[in-house]
Design a protein around this motif. Structure first.
Motif, mmCIF file in Angstrom:
data_model
loop_
_atom_site.group_PDB
_atom_site.id
_atom_site.type_symbol
_atom_site.label_atom_id
_atom_site.label_comp_id
_atom_site.label_asym_id
_atom_site.label_seq_id
_atom_site.Cartn_x
_atom_site.Cartn_y
_atom_site.Cartn_z
ATOM 1 N N ASP A 1 -4.552 3.117 -5.020
ATOM 2 C CA ASP A 1 -6.011 3.252 -4.986
ATOM 3 C C ASP A 1 -6.591 2.241 -3.998
ATOM 4 N N VAL A 2 -7.221 2.742 -2.921
ATOM 5 C CA VAL A 2 -7.760 1.854 -1.890
ATOM 6 C C VAL A 2 -9.273 1.744 -1.955
ATOM 7 N N ALA A 3 -9.885 2.167 -3.055
ATOM 8 C CA ALA A 3 -11.350 2.199 -3.169
ATOM 9 C C ALA A 3 -11.995 0.847 -2.885
ATOM 10 N N ALA A 4 -11.391 -0.246 -3.322
ATOM 11 C CA ALA A 4 -12.001 -1.569 -3.170
ATOM 12 C C ALA A 4 -11.549 -2.293 -1.907
ATOM 13 N N LEU A 5 -10.727 -1.659 -1.099
ATOM 14 C CA LEU A 5 -10.170 -2.330 0.082
ATOM 15 C C LEU A 5 -11.210 -2.456 1.195
ATOM 16 N N GLU A 6 -11.326 -3.657 1.780
ATOM 17 C CA GLU A 6 -12.286 -3.926 2.832
ATOM 18 C C GLU A 6 -11.600 -4.064 4.183
ATOM 19 N N VAL A 7 -12.411 -4.029 5.246
ATOM 20 C CA VAL A 7 -11.894 -4.196 6.600
ATOM 21 C C VAL A 7 -11.213 -5.557 6.731
ATOM 22 N N GLY A 8 -10.063 -5.549 7.367
ATOM 23 C CA GLY A 8 -9.329 -6.788 7.561
ATOM 24 C C GLY A 8 -8.431 -7.173 6.400
ATOM 25 N N HIS A 9 -8.368 -6.313 5.397
ATOM 26 C CA HIS A 9 -7.556 -6.611 4.232
ATOM 27 C C HIS A 9 -6.472 -5.541 4.055
ATOM 28 N N ALA A 10 -5.461 -5.867 3.264
ATOM 29 C CA ALA A 10 -4.348 -4.952 3.035
ATOM 30 C C ALA A 10 -3.898 -5.030 1.579
ATOM 31 N N LEU A 11 -3.262 -3.964 1.126
ATOM 32 C CA LEU A 11 -2.593 -3.955 -0.168
ATOM 33 C C LEU A 11 -1.099 -4.085 0.089
ATOM 34 N N HIS A 12 -0.456 -4.983 -0.650
ATOM 35 C CA HIS A 12 0.973 -5.225 -0.480
ATOM 36 C C HIS A 12 1.770 -4.592 -1.626
ATOM 37 N N LEU A 13 3.079 -4.661 -1.503
ATOM 38 C CA LEU A 13 3.952 -4.115 -2.540
ATOM 39 C C LEU A 13 3.609 -4.693 -3.912
ATOM 40 N N SER A 14 3.313 -5.995 -3.941
ATOM 41 C CA SER A 14 3.007 -6.646 -5.220
ATOM 42 C C SER A 14 1.691 -6.163 -5.823
ATOM 43 N N ASP A 15 0.860 -5.472 -5.049
ATOM 44 C CA ASP A 15 -0.415 -4.959 -5.552
ATOM 45 C C ASP A 15 -0.278 -3.581 -6.201
ATOM 46 N N LEU A 16 0.867 -2.939 -6.018
ATOM 47 C CA LEU A 16 1.046 -1.593 -6.543
ATOM 48 C C LEU A 16 1.131 -1.603 -8.062
ATOM 49 N N VAL A 17 0.510 -0.612 -8.671
ATOM 50 C CA VAL A 17 0.568 -0.447 -10.124
ATOM 51 C C VAL A 17 1.726 0.498 -10.426
ATOM 52 N N LEU A 18 2.767 -0.029 -11.052
ATOM 53 C CA LEU A 18 3.984 0.737 -11.290
ATOM 54 C C LEU A 18 4.039 1.275 -12.718
ATOM 55 N N PRO A 19 4.626 2.450 -12.895
ATOM 56 C CA PRO A 19 4.828 2.960 -14.253
ATOM 57 C C PRO A 19 5.784 2.041 -15.024
ATOM 58 N N GLU A 20 5.731 2.112 -16.322
ATOM 59 C CA GLU A 20 6.599 1.282 -17.158
ATOM 60 C C GLU A 20 8.068 1.585 -16.872
ATOM 61 N N GLY A 21 8.855 0.520 -16.739
ATOM 62 C CA GLY A 21 10.282 0.691 -16.509
ATOM 63 C C GLY A 21 10.675 0.817 -15.054
#
Length: 218
Positions: free
Chosen positions: A150-170
């Protein structure tokens, strides 16, 4: 509703390049299934049914049922060889899966709310995908079809990294287990190049005008 994939196969005893060529001429695909503590088995599949299944993105990240001479085996697709210029599958590799052993799979990323992202809608930026899939580790029962980003809150000059991903349980990310240096960006928002150049030129011109104003006699 969850998608399921079932493919019929027959045990193949005639192996070698010549045998594979004859199979392809008969509109069949040579394949192999291995792993799970059992010996590898050479298989034959109907080309058109396999080719049609491959058109579904979910096929590549699902637990498949391979019915070998009527007996079902759970497996994942490990490798696929396509003809370099024709819409033909040349060979397929499948790996048996166990209910108690974790598997490593690449699953696709699905990016959501790109047009509504703050950096796009309010700041005029563009979305850049730094990755289209990620390698995960999980039990077969926990294997997701895809991972939502979900990139809804992402602003210019910013990025989402692997650690930001919401993973399913397990589910775990293989790269993150290697250390902090492997926390790579998966999506970012930046200003379009033309706009960035124009803003840079305006800043330079503004600086020159201010300098001229300081040098002008009173």
């Amino acid at each position: 509703m969850s998608v399921t994939f079932e493919l019929n196969a027959e045990v193949r005893t005639d192996v070698g390049k010549g045998a594979s060529r004859r199979l392809r001429h008969a509109n069949k695909v040579p394949a192999v299934i291995y792993g799970g503590g059992k010996d590898p088995v050479s298989l034959t599949m109907e080309h058109d049914k396999l080719f049609h299944a491959l058109e579904n993105e979910a096929f590549y990240s699902h637990i498949l049922t391979i019915k070998v001479d009527g007996k079902g085996e759970k497996a994942i697709m490990r490798d696929l060889q396509r003809h370099p210029s024709k819409p033909r599958v040349m060979h397929a590799d499948f790996q048996r899966v166990s209910a108690t052993e974790k598997i490593h799979m690449n699953v696709p990323l699905h990016f959501e709310n790109e047009e509504e992202a703050v950096g796009v809608k309010e700041q005029g930026g563009q979305v850049s995908h730094n990755a289209t899939d990620v390698e995960i580790s999980c039990l077969a029962k926990d294997l997701p079809e895809y991972i939502s980003v979900d990139v809804a809150a992402l602003e210019v000059g910013h990025a989402l990294h692997l650690s930001d991903l919401v993973l399913p349980e397990g589910v775990e990310l293989v790269q993150l287990a290697l250390g902090e240096g492997h926390d790579q960006p998966v999506v970012s928002i930046h200003m379009p190049r033309v706009v960035a150049i124009e803003e840079e030129e305006e800043a330079i011109e503004g600086g020159e005008e201010a300098a001229e104003g300081e040098e002008a006699p009173e």
